[in-house]
Design a protein around this motif. Structure first.
Motif, short mmCIF file in Angstrom:
data_model
loop_
_atom_site.label_atom_id
_atom_site.label_comp_id
_atom_site.label_asym_id
_atom_site.label_seq_id
_atom_site.Cartn_x
_atom_site.Cartn_y
_atom_site.Cartn_z
N PRO A 5 56.07 16.94 28.52
CA PRO A 5 55.25 16.68 29.71
C PRO A 5 56.07 16.13 30.86
CG PRO A 5 54.83 15.04 28.02
CD PRO A 5 55.69 16.08 27.39
N MET A 6 55.62 16.43 32.08
CA MET A 6 56.36 16.06 33.28
C MET A 6 55.69 14.89 33.99
SD MET A 6 57.00 19.95 34.66
CE MET A 6 57.85 19.40 36.14
N VAL A 7 56.47 13.85 34.27
CA VAL A 7 55.95 12.70 35.01
C VAL A 7 55.44 13.13 36.38
CG1 VAL A 7 56.55 10.47 36.03
CG2 VAL A 7 57.51 11.12 33.82
N GLU A 8 56.13 14.11 36.97
CA GLU A 8 55.78 14.56 38.32
C GLU A 8 54.38 15.16 38.40
OE1 GLU A 8 60.09 14.46 37.64
OE2 GLU A 8 58.45 15.48 36.63
N SER A 9 53.82 15.54 37.26
CA SER A 9 52.49 16.17 37.30
C SER A 9 51.36 15.16 37.24
CB SER A 9 52.34 17.16 36.14
OG SER A 9 52.27 16.51 34.89
N ILE A 10 51.68 13.88 36.99
CA ILE A 10 50.62 12.87 36.84
C ILE A 10 49.83 12.70 38.13
CG2 ILE A 10 50.15 10.42 36.45
CD1 ILE A 10 52.49 10.38 34.47
N ALA A 11 50.52 12.44 39.25
CA ALA A 11 49.82 12.15 40.51
C ALA A 11 48.98 13.35 40.99
CB ALA A 11 50.82 11.72 41.58
N PRO A 12 49.51 14.58 41.00
CA PRO A 12 48.68 15.71 41.43
C PRO A 12 47.45 15.92 40.55
CG PRO A 12 51.00 16.33 41.44
CD PRO A 12 50.91 15.00 40.78
N LYS A 13 47.59 15.72 39.25
CA LYS A 13 46.44 15.88 38.35
C LYS A 13 45.41 14.78 38.61
CE LYS A 13 48.19 19.28 35.80
NZ LYS A 13 47.57 20.57 35.44
N MET A 14 45.88 13.58 38.91
CA MET A 14 44.97 12.48 39.20
C MET A 14 44.18 12.77 40.48
SD MET A 14 44.21 9.58 37.64
CE MET A 14 45.70 9.03 36.79
N GLU A 15 44.83 13.38 41.45
CA GLU A 15 44.13 13.74 42.69
C GLU A 15 43.02 14.75 42.42
OE1 GLU A 15 47.07 15.08 45.43
OE2 GLU A 15 48.04 13.12 45.60
N ILE A 16 43.27 15.68 41.50
CA ILE A 16 42.24 16.66 41.13
C ILE A 16 41.05 15.95 40.49
CG2 ILE A 16 41.71 18.63 39.63
CD1 ILE A 16 44.65 19.50 39.96
N LEU A 17 41.32 14.99 39.62
CA LEU A 17 40.23 14.23 39.01
C LEU A 17 39.43 13.46 40.06
CD1 LEU A 17 41.95 12.75 35.80
CD2 LEU A 17 40.44 14.74 35.97
N LYS A 18 40.12 12.91 41.04
CA LYS A 18 39.43 12.19 42.11
C LYS A 18 38.51 13.12 42.88
CE LYS A 18 38.48 9.00 45.16
NZ LYS A 18 37.60 7.84 44.82
N ARG A 19 38.99 14.30 43.21
CA ARG A 19 38.16 15.25 43.96
C ARG A 19 36.96 15.71 43.14
NH1 ARG A 19 43.31 17.31 45.61
NH2 ARG A 19 43.14 19.08 44.16
N ALA A 20 37.10 15.67 41.82
CA ALA A 20 35.99 16.08 40.94
C ALA A 20 34.93 14.99 40.82
CB ALA A 20 36.51 16.44 39.56
N GLY A 21 35.23 13.80 41.34
CA GLY A 21 34.25 12.72 41.29
C GLY A 21 34.45 11.73 40.15
N VAL A 22 35.61 11.75 39.52
CA VAL A 22 35.89 10.83 38.40
C VAL A 22 35.92 9.39 38.90
CG1 VAL A 22 37.74 10.09 36.84
CG2 VAL A 22 37.04 12.49 36.91
N GLU A 23 35.25 8.50 38.15
CA GLU A 23 35.20 7.08 38.50
C GLU A 23 36.18 6.25 37.67
OE1 GLU A 23 30.56 6.28 38.98
OE2 GLU A 23 31.08 7.68 37.36
N TRP A 24 36.30 6.60 36.39
CA TRP A 24 37.23 5.93 35.48
C TRP A 24 38.08 6.99 34.80
CZ3 TRP A 24 37.27 0.64 33.53
CH2 TRP A 24 36.35 -0.21 34.16
N VAL A 25 39.33 6.67 34.55
CA VAL A 25 40.19 7.56 33.76
C VAL A 25 40.61 6.79 32.52
CG1 VAL A 25 42.33 6.92 34.96
CG2 VAL A 25 42.18 9.11 33.80
N TYR A 26 40.55 7.48 31.38
CA TYR A 26 40.85 6.86 30.08
C TYR A 26 42.16 7.42 29.57
CZ TYR A 26 40.19 5.77 25.09
OH TYR A 26 40.35 5.33 23.80
N LEU A 27 43.06 6.54 29.16
CA LEU A 27 44.36 7.01 28.68
C LEU A 27 44.24 7.80 27.38
CD1 LEU A 27 47.74 5.26 28.80
CD2 LEU A 27 46.96 6.13 26.60
N GLY A 28 43.25 7.48 26.55
CA GLY A 28 43.09 8.20 25.29
C GLY A 28 44.21 7.86 24.33
N SER A 29 44.94 8.86 23.89
CA SER A 29 46.07 8.64 22.98
C SER A 29 47.24 9.46 23.48
CB SER A 29 45.69 9.06 21.55
OG SER A 29 46.77 8.85 20.68
#
Length: 337
Positions: A211-235
């Motif tokens: 996995p690429m560290v560089e993909s974290i921020a862009p993916k988080m922005e997609i979650l924000k646009r989708a209306g996500v309120e909380w993000v869970y790290l999971g495992s």
């Protein structure tokens, strides 16, 4: 005089009862060998195992082997465990456990250990990963372990207790890690009964499949646009290792982070954790090791569960997000200022 096993650097040998000064007991004083196989170094779980063995005066030395995030090292650890005739091997994490003992279907395959007792720790879903048949019976003569995770229903209910109008959860996951994928499926199965929406996105992988560290921020922005309120790290050992990139991206997008690991709250920018303390998990694994060294058959031992959890809230992050916990919530949480 130190005992140095084939292929073991003298500086890597940690002896129960002598931890911290690099010294090992005399060869005649030690009768048992415990190999601890870790994924990201000897952290609090590992230290909990070491201290349990030392404080309970168990006549054993602990040899720590760190894969440092490199799966190719595990095959050598399997060979080394046999060469040194380890009495017990302790594994940290799903990657390490699968690489050392394989799945239920791998029993009898000499690439994995089925001839040495193994105690696993920090495995998010050993049943889903097909490491064990159940928590009561692993289905493997040489295997037992510990459970350290809060049930996912408790995590979702904890978010709602913190924010009663919560509806939309996000997750980022490592598609190359079975535990990360399985955890998403486990959370997804709760969306109907607990009435919330889940958006889960895989992290991008590089040419080597990591996995690429560089993909974290862009993916988080997609979650924000989708209306996500909380993000869970999971495992995800990857996201845990890159905690600042993960929690920082979430806070930048005004998303609260729930972590199963308290150090993301105390050392980074997760808003809340509901977690067993890593050191306590290590002590519990130490109990399992002691039972095996005292003659119990691993396959006859149930997977032991941690029964005490701590709620931590990072108040600095709460201020950044303008998302303060209710007054009644503060009566039982530990506030991190």
């Amino acid at each position: 005089m130190k005992r140095v096993w084939p292929g073991i650097g003298a500086g890597l040998l940690l002896a129960a009862g002598m931890i911290g000064n690099g010294a090992a007991p005399a060869a005649a004083a030690t009768h048992k060998i415990v190999m601890m196989v870790t994924w990201i170094g000897c952290e609090d779980v590992c230290k909990g195992v070491q201290d349990y063995i030392a404080e309970n005066k168990i006549d054993a030395e602990v040899v720590v082997r760190n894969a440092a995030g490199d799966k190719t090292r595990f095959a050598g650890f399997v060979q080394e465990a046999r060469a040194m005739k380890a009495d017990v091997v302790v594994t940290w994490g799903t990657n390490a456990t699968l690489s050392i003992v394989g799945t239920l279907a791998d029993q009898g395959n000499k690439a994995f250990l089925d001839d040495i007792p193994v105690v696993f720790t920090v495995v998010a879903d050993p049943v889903g990963a097909k490491i064990t048949e159940s928590y009561d019976k692993t289905g493997r003569p040489n295997l037992t372990g510990t459970r350290n995770r809060v049930p996912e229903t408790v995590n979702i209910k904890s978010i709602r207790r913190y924010q009663p109008d919560f509806q939309h959860l996000g997750m980022l996951f490592d598609p190359s890690a079975p535990n990360s994928v399985n955890k998403v499926e486990e959370v997804k199965a709760l969306t109907g009964d607990l009435d919330f929406t889940l958006d889960a996105l895989p992290l991008d992988l590089d040419a080597s499949g990591a996995p690429m560290v560089e993909s974290i921020a862009p993916k988080m922005e997609i979650l924000k646009r989708a209306g996500v309120e909380w993000v869970y790290l999971g495992s995800s050992p990857f996201l845990e290792k890159n905690q600042d990139a993960f929690t920082g991206a979430a806070v930048d997008d005004e998303i609260a982070v729930l972590s199963p690991y308290e150090h993301l709250v105390t050392e980074s920018q997760a808003l809340m954790s509901v977690a067993a303390r890593d050191y306590d998990v290590g002590n519990l694994a130490g109990q399992q090791v002691a039972s095996v060294l005292n003659g119990s058959k691993p396959g006859d031992l149930p997977v032991l569960a941690i029964d005490q959890f701590a709620y931590l809230v990072n108040m600095k992050v709460a201020k950044k997000l303008n998302l303060y916990p209710p007054v009644e919530f503060l009566q039982f949480v530990v506030k991190v200022e």
